[in-house]
Design a protein around this motif. Structure first.
Motif, short mmCIF file in Angstrom:
data_model
loop_
_atom_site.label_atom_id
_atom_site.label_comp_id
_atom_site.label_asym_id
_atom_site.label_seq_id
_atom_site.Cartn_x
_atom_site.Cartn_y
_atom_site.Cartn_z
N VAL A 260 3.21 11.53 -3.71
CA VAL A 260 4.45 10.73 -3.65
C VAL A 260 4.15 9.25 -3.60
O VAL A 260 4.84 8.44 -4.24
CB VAL A 260 5.29 11.16 -2.44
CG1 VAL A 260 6.39 10.15 -2.15
CG2 VAL A 260 5.90 12.54 -2.68
N PHE A 261 3.11 8.85 -2.85
CA PHE A 261 2.79 7.43 -2.69
C PHE A 261 1.61 6.99 -3.55
O PHE A 261 1.07 5.90 -3.35
CB PHE A 261 2.55 7.11 -1.22
CG PHE A 261 3.79 7.23 -0.40
CD1 PHE A 261 4.79 6.27 -0.47
CD2 PHE A 261 3.98 8.32 0.44
CE1 PHE A 261 5.95 6.39 0.27
CE2 PHE A 261 5.15 8.46 1.19
CZ PHE A 261 6.14 7.49 1.09
N SER A 262 1.22 7.81 -4.50
CA SER A 262 0.13 7.46 -5.43
C SER A 262 -1.13 7.04 -4.68
O SER A 262 -1.75 6.02 -4.98
CB SER A 262 0.58 6.33 -6.36
OG SER A 262 1.77 6.68 -7.03
N LEU A 263 -1.50 7.86 -3.69
CA LEU A 263 -2.71 7.62 -2.90
C LEU A 263 -3.62 8.85 -2.98
O LEU A 263 -3.86 9.53 -1.97
CB LEU A 263 -2.35 7.33 -1.44
CG LEU A 263 -1.66 5.99 -1.16
CD1 LEU A 263 -1.11 5.96 0.27
CD2 LEU A 263 -2.61 4.83 -1.39
N GLY B 17 0.78 -1.23 0.00
CA GLY B 17 0.00 0.00 0.00
C GLY B 17 0.81 1.27 0.00
O GLY B 17 0.35 2.30 -0.51
N ILE B 18 2.01 1.24 0.56
CA ILE B 18 2.79 2.47 0.70
C ILE B 18 4.14 2.36 0.00
O ILE B 18 4.42 3.11 -0.94
CB ILE B 18 2.97 2.83 2.19
CG1 ILE B 18 1.60 3.14 2.82
CG2 ILE B 18 3.90 4.04 2.35
CD1 ILE B 18 1.63 3.43 4.29
N LEU B 19 4.97 1.42 0.41
CA LEU B 19 6.34 1.38 -0.10
C LEU B 19 6.40 1.24 -1.61
O LEU B 19 7.16 1.95 -2.28
CB LEU B 19 7.09 0.22 0.57
CG LEU B 19 8.60 0.17 0.27
CD1 LEU B 19 9.31 1.37 0.88
CD2 LEU B 19 9.21 -1.13 0.80
N LEU B 20 5.61 0.33 -2.18
CA LEU B 20 5.69 0.12 -3.63
C LEU B 20 4.98 1.20 -4.43
O LEU B 20 5.11 1.25 -5.64
CB LEU B 20 5.12 -1.26 -3.99
CG LEU B 20 5.97 -2.44 -3.52
CD1 LEU B 20 5.40 -3.75 -4.03
CD2 LEU B 20 7.42 -2.29 -3.97
N GLY B 21 4.24 2.08 -3.75
CA GLY B 21 3.62 3.19 -4.44
C GLY B 21 4.53 4.40 -4.54
O GLY B 21 4.16 5.41 -5.15
#
Length: 227
Positions: free
Chosen positions: A209-212, A122-126
């Motif tokens: 930055v995290f595509s969220l 959910g976070i690192l790979l985004g």
């Protein structure tokens, strides 16, 4: 214990001399989420022998990839963190391995999703380094009761510095679904349940930055998929 090596003068062999031992990359994976005590690592790596964990931590410390800090009384505990060299050199390796293994993990609906998988998927790979240019922020992610802390600085990820300017609160299942859900509506619904708190400018920057991105109430538009 004598360190094994491949005795080959090539960058892959030299890298594996440091990172190729069993459990090493999983220890480093744990430290990407922030400072961990020895007991924390043992709890998250239940198959590792106590003496082997101690050996691996010493090897990684000697290689300059992790830092060890002895907290003063009354805490009196030793905590381990990823060093700045570790963030620079090891994180890309972990991200590449996570991408490689992402389609090999069990489907979302096959059982509980661990907080670690929520953090990784959910976070690192985004993380999008292009959008991280000029962003300086420390972030805390609270995922199903487990805390992960890190910073965005100089266009990359690094260890947390000071108090977080943004806190992300979410379930691991929602974070994974926001990335890997079967349909747009499912991903958007999960993304709407991901909560951000803190400085609004930092929140807007970290969403990018995290595509969220913020999902619309109708589920249309951006869904937070990997770019």
């Amino acid at each position: 214990m004598a360190a094994r090596n491949y005795n080959q003068n090539c960058p892959i062999a030299r890298g594996l001399d440091v990172l190729g031992e069993r459990w090493t990359l999983l220890i480093l994976r744990e430290l990407v989420g922030g400072a961990r005590r020895y007991g924390d690592l043992r709890a998250e790596l239940p198959g590792i022998a106590t003496n082997l964990l101690a050996d691996r931590l010493k090897e990684l410390h000697d290689a300059g990839l992790i830092d060890r800090t002895d907290l003063p009384a009354p805490v009196g505990r030793t905590v381990y963190t990823l060093s700045d060299l570790g963030w620079r050199r090891v994180l890309p390796v972990l991200q590449s391995l996570a991408w490689f293994g992402l389609d090999r993990v069990d489907p979302i609906d096959s059982g509980p999703v661990s907080p670690l998988n929520g953090f990784l998927a959910g976070i690192l790979l985004g993380f999008n380094s292009a959008d991280a240019t000029g962003v300086e922020a420390t972030c805390r992610a609270e995922i199903d009761g487990r805390r992960f802390e890190f910073a965005v600085t100089q266009g990359r990820l690094a260890g947390a510095v000071g108090q977080p300017s943004v806190t992300i609160t979410a379930s691991a299942a929602d974070l994974v679904t926001a990335r890997l859900g079967a349909g747009d509506a499912e991903r958007a619904a999960a993304l709407r349940r991901v909560r951000f708190a803190g400085d609004q400018r930092a929140i807007d920057a970290l969403r990018s930055v995290f595509s969220l991105p913020e999902a619309s109430s109708s589920g249309a538009g951006e869904t937070g998929e990997f770019r």
